[in-house]
Write an enzyme that holds these catalytic residues in place. Structure first.
Site, PDB file in Angstrom:
ATOM      1  N   ARG A 120      37.256 -41.986 -25.364  1.00 44.02           N
ATOM      2  CA  ARG A 120      38.029 -42.668 -26.132  1.00 44.02           C
ATOM      3  C   ARG A 120      38.029 -43.363 -27.843  1.00 44.02           C
ATOM      4  O   ARG A 120      38.400 -43.963 -28.296  1.00 44.02           O
ATOM      5  CB  ARG A 120      38.080 -44.114 -25.257  1.00 44.02           C
ATOM      6  CG  ARG A 120      39.071 -44.315 -23.827  1.00 44.02           C
ATOM      7  CD  ARG A 120      38.121 -44.853 -23.120  1.00 44.02           C
ATOM      8  NE  ARG A 120      39.161 -44.923 -21.502  1.00 44.02           N
ATOM      9  CZ  ARG A 120      39.605 -45.423 -21.377  1.00 44.02           C
ATOM     10  NH1 ARG A 120      40.893 -45.670 -22.271  1.00 44.02           N
ATOM     11  NH2 ARG A 120      40.412 -45.224 -19.942  1.00 44.02           N
ATOM     12  N   GLN A 137      45.362 -44.300 -12.271  1.00 47.49           N
ATOM     13  CA  GLN A 137      44.487 -44.785 -13.038  1.00 47.49           C
ATOM     14  C   GLN A 137      44.058 -45.645 -14.069  1.00 47.49           C
ATOM     15  O   GLN A 137      42.783 -46.338 -14.358  1.00 47.49           O
ATOM     16  CB  GLN A 137      42.951 -43.822 -13.017  1.00 47.49           C
ATOM     17  CG  GLN A 137      42.723 -42.492 -14.150  1.00 47.49           C
ATOM     18  CD  GLN A 137      41.429 -42.526 -13.999  1.00 47.49           C
ATOM     19  OE1 GLN A 137      41.455 -41.162 -12.380  1.00 47.49           O
ATOM     20  NE2 GLN A 137      40.940 -41.998 -14.522  1.00 47.49           N
ATOM     21  N   VAL A 196      25.439 -38.826 -21.599  1.00 46.34           N
ATOM     22  CA  VAL A 196      24.754 -38.040 -23.505  1.00 46.34           C
ATOM     23  C   VAL A 196      25.182 -39.397 -24.164  1.00 46.34           C
ATOM     24  O   VAL A 196      26.397 -39.609 -24.199  1.00 46.34           O
ATOM     25  CB  VAL A 196      25.970 -36.712 -23.483  1.00 46.34           C
ATOM     26  CG1 VAL A 196      25.345 -36.517 -24.649  1.00 46.34           C
ATOM     27  CG2 VAL A 196      25.013 -35.802 -21.855  1.00 46.34           C
ATOM     28  N   HIS A 211      30.731 -33.653 -20.963  1.00 50.26           N
ATOM     29  CA  HIS A 211      31.320 -33.231 -20.286  1.00 50.26           C
ATOM     30  C   HIS A 211      30.687 -31.783 -19.650  1.00 50.26           C
ATOM     31  O   HIS A 211      30.266 -31.004 -18.628  1.00 50.26           O
ATOM     32  CB  HIS A 211      33.252 -32.468 -20.422  1.00 50.26           C
ATOM     33  CG  HIS A 211      34.081 -33.899 -20.634  1.00 50.26           C
ATOM     34  ND1 HIS A 211      34.472 -34.582 -21.823  1.00 50.26           N
ATOM     35  CD2 HIS A 211      34.467 -34.249 -19.395  1.00 50.26           C
ATOM     36  CE1 HIS A 211      35.319 -35.549 -20.990  1.00 50.26           C
ATOM     37  NE2 HIS A 211      35.316 -36.077 -20.054  1.00 50.26           N
ATOM     38  N   HIS A 262      33.730 -33.330 -24.581  1.00 52.59           N
ATOM     39  CA  HIS A 262      33.249 -33.333 -24.812  1.00 52.59           C
ATOM     40  C   HIS A 262      31.490 -32.784 -24.933  1.00 52.59           C
ATOM     41  O   HIS A 262      31.497 -32.395 -23.401  1.00 52.59           O
ATOM     42  CB  HIS A 262      33.218 -34.755 -26.229  1.00 52.59           C
ATOM     43  CG  HIS A 262      32.860 -35.802 -24.851  1.00 52.59           C
ATOM     44  ND1 HIS A 262      32.485 -35.908 -23.818  1.00 52.59           N
ATOM     45  CD2 HIS A 262      33.895 -36.160 -24.687  1.00 52.59           C
ATOM     46  CE1 HIS A 262      32.029 -37.227 -22.832  1.00 52.59           C
ATOM     47  NE2 HIS A 262      33.141 -37.746 -23.170  1.00 52.59           N
ATOM     48  N   GLN A 286      26.912 -40.067 -15.541  1.00 50.96           N
ATOM     49  CA  GLN A 286      26.364 -41.852 -15.139  1.00 50.96           C
ATOM     50  C   GLN A 286      26.304 -42.929 -16.106  1.00 50.96           C
ATOM     51  O   GLN A 286      26.583 -43.528 -15.882  1.00 50.96           O
ATOM     52  CB  GLN A 286      24.722 -42.212 -14.430  1.00 50.96           C
ATOM     53  CG  GLN A 286      23.533 -43.414 -14.112  1.00 50.96           C
ATOM     54  CD  GLN A 286      24.866 -43.403 -13.464  1.00 50.96           C
ATOM     55  OE1 GLN A 286      24.494 -42.639 -12.642  1.00 50.96           O
ATOM     56  NE2 GLN A 286      24.306 -44.403 -12.872  1.00 50.96           N
ATOM     57  N   LYS A 287      27.209 -42.514 -16.942  1.00 51.32           N
ATOM     58  CA  LYS A 287      28.011 -43.184 -18.280  1.00 51.32           C
ATOM     59  C   LYS A 287      29.082 -44.208 -17.205  1.00 51.32           C
ATOM     60  O   LYS A 287      29.206 -45.711 -17.232  1.00 51.32           O
ATOM     61  CB  LYS A 287      28.882 -42.569 -19.228  1.00 51.32           C
ATOM     62  CG  LYS A 287      29.588 -43.573 -20.284  1.00 51.32           C
ATOM     63  CD  LYS A 287      29.968 -43.023 -20.758  1.00 51.32           C
ATOM     64  CE  LYS A 287      31.584 -42.882 -21.022  1.00 51.32           C
ATOM     65  NZ  LYS A 287      32.977 -43.533 -20.546  1.00 51.32           N
ATOM     66  N   ASP A 288      29.851 -43.706 -16.229  1.00 45.50           N
ATOM     67  CA  ASP A 288      30.643 -44.393 -15.689  1.00 45.50           C
ATOM     68  C   ASP A 288      30.430 -45.064 -14.101  1.00 45.50           C
ATOM     69  O   ASP A 288      30.373 -43.814 -12.920  1.00 45.50           O
ATOM     70  CB  ASP A 288      32.435 -43.587 -15.540  1.00 45.50           C
ATOM     71  CG  ASP A 288      32.279 -43.265 -16.772  1.00 45.50           C
ATOM     72  OD1 ASP A 288      33.258 -43.931 -17.052  1.00 45.50           O
ATOM     73  OD2 ASP A 288      32.480 -42.115 -17.407  1.00 45.50           O
TER      74      ASP A 288
HETATM   75  P1  AMP Z   1      36.788 -38.185 -17.917  1.00 46.08           P
HETATM   76  O1  AMP Z   1      36.739 -37.240 -18.700  1.00 46.08           O
HETATM   77  O2  AMP Z   1      36.448 -39.679 -19.030  1.00 46.08           O
HETATM   78  O3  AMP Z   1      37.131 -39.108 -17.278  1.00 46.08           O
HETATM   79  O4  AMP Z   1      35.129 -37.626 -17.648  1.00 46.08           O
HETATM   80  C1  AMP Z   1      34.916 -37.078 -16.131  1.00 46.08           C
HETATM   81  C2  AMP Z   1      33.379 -36.862 -16.377  1.00 46.08           C
HETATM   82  O5  AMP Z   1      32.057 -37.009 -16.957  1.00 46.08           O
HETATM   83  C3  AMP Z   1      33.096 -38.236 -15.519  1.00 46.08           C
HETATM   84  O6  AMP Z   1      31.867 -37.750 -14.336  1.00 46.08           O
HETATM   85  C4  AMP Z   1      31.791 -38.572 -16.676  1.00 46.08           C
HETATM   86  O7  AMP Z   1      31.211 -40.023 -15.850  1.00 46.08           O
HETATM   87  C5  AMP Z   1      31.576 -38.033 -17.648  1.00 46.08           C
HETATM   88  N1  AMP Z   1      31.249 -38.279 -18.703  1.00 46.08           N
HETATM   89  C6  AMP Z   1      31.657 -38.735 -19.578  1.00 46.08           C
HETATM   90  N2  AMP Z   1      31.163 -39.600 -20.541  1.00 46.08           N
HETATM   91  C7  AMP Z   1      29.553 -39.044 -20.403  1.00 46.08           C
HETATM   92  C8  AMP Z   1      29.001 -38.902 -20.990  1.00 46.08           C
HETATM   93  N3  AMP Z   1      28.090 -39.502 -22.428  1.00 46.08           N
HETATM   94  N4  AMP Z   1      27.745 -38.325 -20.456  1.00 46.08           N
HETATM   95  C9  AMP Z   1      27.823 -37.714 -19.508  1.00 46.08           C
HETATM   96  N5  AMP Z   1      28.630 -37.827 -18.461  1.00 46.08           N
HETATM   97  C10 AMP Z   1      29.944 -38.307 -18.882  1.00 46.08           C
END
Ligand code: AMP
Length: 281
Positions: A185, A59, A174, A35, A32, A146-148
């Site tokens: 999710r 995980q 974002v 990413h 999205h 930074q969301k995580d």
């Molecule tokens: P994920 O695919 O959810 O594991 O996320 C992959 C990377 O994208 C991780 O570093 C997340 O923190 C980052 N990420 C996920 N959602 C967002 C968001 N809304 N804004 C910025 N980074 C994000």
């Protein structure tokens, strides 16, 4: 042209020829705009960009959470192509964990509270797969959202302690127009849950605004988040935290940088968000 690779051997070979520096964006797919922001930053700051797409079973605490994680490889590859990504690594599970794989990277105190407590084993899975990725790609920089926030801290701790050559770069969250952080999710939210979901952001903003207005009592800030979330019957609170931004220990009094964070469950979907407050380091 984006090169799509599936094996460790092909990835290693491609990295030997890649332009330097390399920026890595690890993802679990269902890409999205969050990413995409990481990919753009990687593209702007490096000569080559590598995106990994891999949903790591290790995980996920519950098998059902893993199997229902959304996947759309075709769409993900189209996004990587549009973002001018040089290499996508799209491995099968046995390529990441070949037969005999028996190592776990386990980060200490910073991985214990919050997400670590709510999802036992989660950060071991994350750290192990990211360590493998860092070794295979050998990127100069890796971009994380930074969301995580706790994930950023766990990976930074691991990279520092293990002297890995990849620098961890945190990137801003974002959001949708109504404040909801983009997340793969979110697709599972029903329309009513989607309408209720911004309450998480409102709870964090209520605490942040109170902090900005001079409130320094950790219990009051946690209470404000809890109250805001209690007003939304669809949202079930998992935790509301006001913790030291370096150690993630819960604070009675906020004196330095602090991480306000919360996790809620809406129906069957778990959402997290956070807000950093306090003087910059
Ligand atoms: P994920 O695919 O959810 O594991 O996320 C992959 C990377 O994208 C991780 O570093 C997340 O923190 C980052 N990420 C996920 N959602 C967002 C968001 N809304 N804004 C910025 N980074 C994000």
């Amino acid at each position: 042209m984006t090169l799509v690779l599936h094996t460790r051997a092909r990835l290693r070979a491609a990295m030997a020829d890649a332009a330097r520096p390399v920026g890595l964006v690890p993802t679990m797919g269902w890409l999205h705009d969050g990413h995409r922001a990481l990919m753009r930053r990687a593209r702007a700051e490096n000569a080559a960009t590598v995106v990994s797409i891999f949903v790591t079973p290790r995980q996920f605490g519950e098998a059902s959470d893993y199997t229902r994680y959304p996947r759309d490889t075709e769409q993900d590859l189209a996004i990587c192509e549009a973002e001018d990504v040089d290499i996508v690594w799209l491995p099968a599970v046995e390529e990441v964990y070949p037969p005999g794989f028996d190592t776990t990277v386990s980060v200490g105190a910073v991985a214990e509270p919050l997400e670590g407590a709510a999802r036992p084993g989660h950060f071991d899975g994350v750290a192990t797969v990211v360590a493998t990725l860092f070794a295979l790609v050998g990127a100069e920089r890796a971009y994380f959202g930074q969301k995580d926030a706790q994930q950023v801290m766990v990976i930074t701790r691991m990279a520092t302690d293990l002297a890995l050559p990849t620098r961890v770069i945190p990137c801003p969250t974002v959001r949708e127009a109504d404040g909801l952080a983009l997340s793969s999710r979110n697709v599972h939210l029903t329309p009513a849950e989607r309408a209720a979901a911004p309450v998480l952001r409102r709870a964090l903003i209520a605490a942040r605004d109170a902090y900005t207005g001079g409130e320094r009592n950790g219990d009051v800030l946690r209470g404000l988040m809890q109250e805001t979330l209690a007003n939304e019957p669809l949202a079930q609170l998992e935790y509301a935290s006001a913790a030291d931004a370096l150690t993630l220990r819960e604070l009675q009094r906020i004196e330095g940088p602090a991480l306000l964070s919360a996790a809620v469950v809406l129906g069957t979907t778990r959402l997290i968000d956070n807000e950093l407050v306090g003087p910059a380091e």
